[in-house]
Scaffold this motif. Structure first.
Motif, short mmCIF file in Angstrom:
data_model
loop_
_atom_site.label_atom_id
_atom_site.label_comp_id
_atom_site.label_asym_id
_atom_site.label_seq_id
_atom_site.Cartn_x
_atom_site.Cartn_y
_atom_site.Cartn_z
N GLY A 58 0.80 -1.21 0.00
CA GLY A 58 0.00 0.00 0.00
C GLY A 58 0.84 1.27 0.00
N PHE A 59 0.13 2.40 -0.13
CA PHE A 59 0.79 3.71 -0.15
C PHE A 59 -0.01 4.70 0.70
CE2 PHE A 59 2.17 1.64 -4.00
CZ PHE A 59 3.52 1.97 -4.08
N ILE A 60 0.69 5.53 1.42
CA ILE A 60 0.07 6.67 2.09
C ILE A 60 -0.03 7.84 1.12
CG2 ILE A 60 0.37 8.36 3.95
CD1 ILE A 60 1.71 6.13 5.59
N LEU A 61 0.97 7.96 0.26
CA LEU A 61 1.02 9.00 -0.77
C LEU A 61 1.51 8.36 -2.06
CD1 LEU A 61 0.92 12.22 -1.27
CD2 LEU A 61 3.41 12.08 -1.01
N GLY A 64 1.88 11.93 -5.71
CA GLY A 64 1.59 13.24 -5.12
C GLY A 64 0.19 13.39 -4.58
N LYS A 65 -0.54 12.30 -4.40
CA LYS A 65 -1.91 12.36 -3.90
C LYS A 65 -2.09 11.37 -2.75
CE LYS A 65 -3.91 13.75 -8.34
NZ LYS A 65 -4.92 13.45 -9.39
N SER A 66 -3.02 11.70 -1.84
CA SER A 66 -3.26 10.84 -0.68
C SER A 66 -4.74 10.82 -0.34
CB SER A 66 -2.46 11.33 0.53
OG SER A 66 -2.72 10.51 1.66
N ASP A 67 -5.22 9.62 0.03
CA ASP A 67 -6.60 9.46 0.50
C ASP A 67 -6.68 9.47 2.02
OD1 ASP A 67 -7.56 9.15 -2.13
OD2 ASP A 67 -7.10 7.00 -2.11
N TYR A 68 -5.57 9.69 2.67
CA TYR A 68 -5.52 9.59 4.13
C TYR A 68 -6.03 10.85 4.81
CZ TYR A 68 -3.22 5.08 4.40
OH TYR A 68 -2.95 3.73 4.33
N THR A 105 -15.64 11.08 16.20
CA THR A 105 -17.08 10.88 16.41
C THR A 105 -17.67 10.00 15.32
OG1 THR A 105 -17.25 13.06 17.45
CG2 THR A 105 -19.30 12.02 16.71
N GLY A 106 -18.27 8.87 15.73
CA GLY A 106 -18.93 7.97 14.79
C GLY A 106 -18.00 7.08 13.99
N LEU A 107 -16.69 7.14 14.23
CA LEU A 107 -15.75 6.33 13.45
C LEU A 107 -15.54 4.96 14.09
CD1 LEU A 107 -12.93 8.88 12.49
CD2 LEU A 107 -14.93 8.19 11.16
N THR A 108 -15.46 3.96 13.23
CA THR A 108 -15.05 2.62 13.65
C THR A 108 -14.04 2.10 12.64
OG1 THR A 108 -16.90 1.60 12.45
CG2 THR A 108 -17.23 2.07 14.80
N HIS A 109 -13.23 1.18 13.10
CA HIS A 109 -12.17 0.67 12.24
C HIS A 109 -12.72 -0.30 11.21
CE1 HIS A 109 -8.27 -0.74 10.93
NE2 HIS A 109 -8.68 -1.99 11.12
N SER A 110 -12.18 -0.21 10.00
CA SER A 110 -12.44 -1.23 8.96
C SER A 110 -11.20 -1.34 8.09
CB SER A 110 -13.65 -0.84 8.11
OG SER A 110 -13.33 0.24 7.24
N ALA A 111 -11.10 -2.44 7.37
CA ALA A 111 -9.90 -2.69 6.56
C ALA A 111 -9.73 -1.66 5.46
CB ALA A 111 -9.97 -4.09 5.96
N SER A 112 -10.81 -1.04 5.04
CA SER A 112 -10.73 -0.08 3.94
C SER A 112 -10.40 1.34 4.40
CB SER A 112 -12.05 -0.06 3.16
OG SER A 112 -13.12 0.32 4.01
N ASN A 148 -5.03 -0.67 6.78
CA ASN A 148 -4.45 0.49 6.09
C ASN A 148 -4.30 1.71 6.99
OD1 ASN A 148 -4.12 -0.41 3.29
ND2 ASN A 148 -6.34 -0.70 3.34
N THR A 149 -4.57 1.55 8.26
CA THR A 149 -4.51 2.68 9.20
C THR A 149 -3.27 2.58 10.08
OG1 THR A 149 -6.91 2.98 9.24
CG2 THR A 149 -5.68 3.80 11.14
#
Length: 649
Positions: A58-61, A64-68, A105-112, A148-149
Motif C-alpha cells: 500500500g501507499f500513504i502517498l 503526489g496524492k493521498s486518500d488519508y 465521532t462515529g468512526l469505527t475501524h475497517s480494513a478499507s 491500512n490505518t
C-alpha cells in the motif's frame, strides 16, 4: 616541542579514524544514532527500543496524492492537538499535500479505512490497538499499523506526541537538531505504507533539558522529545533548594531548634517535642500541596545550596551511627513526613486525594553520601535496617570530575559508589549531572568523551530521570553547547545511542555546506581538550575550573585559537552559495557559525588582546560584539551577564 607536535598529530589521526569508522552506517528504519552495537562493560542492557517494520503493497502517498485523513479524539488534549498540527504541517511541507483532519465521532475501524490516527480514540478502541502491557510510561512511543490505518499513541499525551515525531521520522526522514535546524525530505511524491510495530521507551522517564535555549522553547523541547520535570514534580516555592520555603525565617525564629545555621536541623537538636512539631509543620504543607496539585505524585523538599550541614550534637550522633552520612538526618525526617501523609490518605479528609505519594530530596553536597555500610569490596549494606519507602534521593554531585565518566578515576570513584549505595536504600532514584564550565560559559568544556558513559551508569543504577545541567540560565550558548544539547536529548532517550553517528548527522544538518570544516574544527577541539585534561584542566569540581586563568595560554595556544577563528571565517565563505537559492537556510547556517565563533573570539580577546596589532584587535572585538548581539547569548558565566563583556568591547 617536537614530542608535543607528534602527540597532537597522533590524536588528530585517532579522532579522524573514530569519526570515519561510523560513516555510512545509519541503520534502516531506526532512529538516527541507533545503538552502537559495541556491548562493552558500560552497555545498558535493559532498554526497550523495538522496531518491527515491514513494507506493504500500500501507499500513504502516491503520485503526489493521498486518500488519508488525520484522526484525533473529539476530546483531544492540547498535546494531542499539537501532535495533529505537527503531523499536518510537516506532511504538507514535505509533500505539498495538506491532509484533512477529522475527529473520531462515529468512526469505527475497517480494513478499507485510510487514517493516520493520533492518540487514544474511538478508532483505536474499535481496532483493538491499545497500550496495555507495554509499560510506555510518561512518554514511550507506540506506532502500529492495522490494515491500512497507522496508529500513533502513547500511554500519556507526551507519548502520543512523540509517536507522531517517530512516524514522521520513519516516513519523511524528520529529525530536529536545534530550533533552526530540522531535517525533512522535500518534494516527496510517494510514501509507502509499512506494517509498523514500534515500541520505543526512553531509558529515563523524565528528561529535563540542561540548556536555557531548549527549556525556554516548548516547541524545540517537544521536538527533541524532552520533558520538563517541573511539570511532574511540585514543591513549596519551586522544586530546587526550597527547604526554607517550607520552614521560613519566621518559622525558625519561633522555633530556633529547627535551625541548623545555613540549613535546617532535621533532628531539632534532639528535642523530641520540637522534632514532632517540625514533622507536623512540613506534613501540613505537603497536604496542602497534594490538594492543590491533582495528578502529581512526587513532591520535592530540597535543602539549601550550601556545602554546610547542621553540626549540633544530636545530628553528629545520628550521622556517626550511619557511617558519617549527613544525609541520614533529612532522609529519616522526610520518611516520617511521608508516613504521616500516607496515614492521612486513610482518613475521610485525605481519602479523596490518595495517590502514590513520594517525596524527593537532594543527595547533594552534605547529603550525597548514603547512610549505608560499605564493605572492603565496595558493596553497600543497610545499617539498622534503615531503608526508604516513598522517599526518593535526587542524586547530584558538583564535586566530581565530569571530564571523565562518573565511573572513572579516583575522584569519581567515591561518587559512583555513593550512587550505588542509594540504590539499596530506595527503589527510585532521580539523577542530576553537569556538563559545562559554570565560571566560563564562553569556553568549551571537554566532557564529550565522558557523558555517554555517565548516562549509561545512571541508567544501570535505575535512575528514572536525567537532568544534565549545562547552561540552563543562558538564552543562547556557544562553545559547542548546541551540539551538546542535541546529544543530551538523544542519549537521555537511548543511552546506547551512537554518539559519533549523531555528531556527524548534527554537523551535516546544522552547518550545511560548511559541515566538514566545522567538524574538523570540532575534532581539533577534542584533541586540544584531551591535551587540556592531561595538563591540569581536570580534577574535582572541574566544572568550575579557571579555564582562562594562570594556565589559560597553555589550554588555548594563540595559534590554535587563531586557526579556530580562521576556520570559521572559511565556513562562512563556504555557505555563500546558499544565499541565492535558500535565504532561510543561509541565515540559519550563518547564525550557527557565528554563534560558535564567539568562543574562540572571546578566548583571543581574553588572553591575547595585548599581543595583537591594533587592526586585528579592533576587528576581533567588532566581530565578537556583533556576534554576541546577533545571537542573543545572555550569560558569560552562571552568575555574570554578557553585558559585562559587551560594554568593554
Amino acid at each position: 616541542m617536537k614530542k608535543r607536535i607528534f602527540r597532537i598529530a597522533v590524536l588528530i589521526i585517532c579522532f579522524a579514524l573514530c569519526f570515519a569508522q561510523f560513516a555510512g552506517c545509519k541503520k534502516d528504519n531506526k532512529p538516527d544514532g541507533g545503538d552502537t552495537g559495541d556491548k562493552d562493560d558500560s552497555y545498558y542492557e535493559d532498554g526497550t527500543h523495538d522496531f518491527d517494520i515491514e513494507k506493504t503493497d500500500g501507499f500513504i502517498l502516491q503520485n503526489g496524492k493521498s486518500d488519508y485523513k488525520i484522526v484525533v479524539s473529539a476530546s483531544a488534549s492540547q498535546l494531542e492537538l499539537t501532535a495533529a498540527d505537527e503531523l499536518q504541517s510537516f506532511f504538507y511541507e514535505a509533500t505539498g499535500v495538506r491532509l484533512d483532519r477529522v475527529n473520531d465521532t462515529g468512526l469505527t475501524h475497517s480494513a478499507s479505512n485510510k487514517y493516520l490516527s493520533i492518540g487514544k480514540n474511538a478508532l483505536s478502541e474499535s481496532a483493538g490497538v491499545k497500550t496495555d502491557g507495554l509499560n510506555l510510561g510518561l512518554s514511550g512511543v507506540y506506532v502500529a499499523t492495522a490494515d491500512n490505518t497507522v496508529f500513533m499513541l502513547g500511554e500519556k499525551d507526551y507519548g502520543t506526541l512523540f509517536s507522531v515525531y517517530e512516524f514522521l521520522h520513519q516516513t519523511l526522514n524528520f529529525e530536529t537538531y536545534s530550533d533552526n535546524a530540522i531535517r525533512l525530505d522535500k518534494n516527496v511524491r510517494e510514501i509507502s505504507l509499512y506494517n509498523y510495530r514500534i515500541v520505543d521507551i526512553p531509558d529515563f522517564e523524565y528528561r529535563t533539558p540542561g540548556h536555557g535555549f531548549v527549556s525556554n522553547d516548548a516547541t524545540l523541547r517537544n521536538r527533541l522529545r524532552m520533558t520538563e520535570i517541573r511539570e511532574f514534580v511540585k514543591g513549596q516555592g519551586g522544586i530546587y533548594h526550597n527547604s526554607f520555603k517550607y520552614v521560613t525565617a519566621d518559622d525558625r525564629k519561633e522555633h530556633p531548634l529547627w535551625s541548623g545555621g545555613d540549613q535546617l536541623c532535621y533532628t531539632a537538636h534532639g528535642n523530641g517535642g520540637e522534632y514532632d512539631s517540625l514533622v507536623s509543620h512540613v506534613t501540613e504543607i505537603m497536604k496542602t500541596l497534594v490538594k492543590a496539585n491533582p495528578g502529581i505524585e512526587i513532591f520535592s523538599f530540597t535543602h539549601e545550596d550550601t556545602q554546610t550541614w547542621c553540626s549540633c550534637d544530636a545530628c553528629k550522633k545520628m550521622i556517626a551511627e550511619y557511617n558519617g552520612a549527613g544525609s541520614v538526618t533529612i532522609a529519616a525526617f522526610l520518611q516520617d513526613v511521608r508516613d504521616n501523609v500516607m496515614e492521612w490518605f486513610a482518613t475521610d479528609d485525605g481519602k479523596p486525594y490518595e495517590r502514590n505519594f513520594r517525596i524527593t530530596f537532594f543527595a547533594y553536597h552534605g547529603t550525597n553520601r548514603p547512610p549505608t555500610a560499605v564493605a572492603a569490596d565496595g558493596t553497600h549494606s543497610l545499617i539498622n535496617g534503615f531503608k526508604l519507602n516513598g522517599v526518593i534521593p535526587y542524586f547530584a554531585e558538583t564535586n566530581a570530575d565530569y571530564t571523565k565518566p562518573l565511573t572513572e578515576g579516583e575522584i569519581n570513584k567515591q561518587y559512583a559508589s555513593n550512587l550505588a549505595g542509594w540504590t539499596i536504600l530506595s527503589d527510585e532514584i532521580l539523577f542530576w549531572t553537569y556538563d559545562t564550565n559554570f565560571t566560563e560559559y564562553l569556553t568549551p568544556y571537554n566532557s564529550f568523551n565522558s557523558f555517554a558513559e555517565t548516562y549509561r551508569y545512571a541508567a544501570k543504577m535505575g535512575a528514572m530521570s536525567m537532568f544534565d545541567q549545562c547552561q540552563s540560565n543562558n538564552a543562547m550558548s556557544t562553545s559547542w553547547e548546541r551540539l551538546k544539547a542535541y546529544l543530551n536529548a538523544k542519549l537521555s532517550w537511548n543511552v546506547n545511542a551512537d554518539v559519533t553517528a549523531l555528531t556527524e548527522e548534527f554537523f551535516e544538518n546544522y552547518y550545511g555546506p560548511a559541515a566538514k570544516t566545522m567538524l574538523d574544527l570540532f575534532t581539533q577541539f577534542r584533541v586540544q581538550g584531551t591535551y587540556q585534561n592531561e595538563n591540569g584542566y581536570t580534577g574535582s569540581r572541574s566544572i568550575f575550573h579557571a579555564a582562562l586563568g594562570t594556565n589559560g595560554r597553555t589550554y588555548w595556544p594563540k595559534n590554535w585559537v587563531k586557526a579556530q577563528i580562521d576556520g570559521m571565517t572559511k565556513a562562512l565563505e563556504e555557505i555563500e552559495s546558499v544565499k541565492e537559492t535558500d535565504i532561510v537556510a543561509y541565515n540559519a547556517y550563518s547564525f550557527n557559525i557565528k554563534l560558535e565563533r564567539i568562543s574562540p573570539l572571546y578566548i583571543m580577546y581574553s588572553l591575547y588582546d595585548g599581543q595583537l596589532t591594533e587592526e586585528d584587535s579592533a576587528n576581533y572585538k567588532k566581530s565578537l560584539k556583533d556576534d554576541l548581539i546577533l545571537t542573543g547569548v545572555s550569560k558569560v558565566k552562571e552568575t555574570g551577564d554578557i553585558s559585562e563583556v559587551i560594554e568593554k568591547l
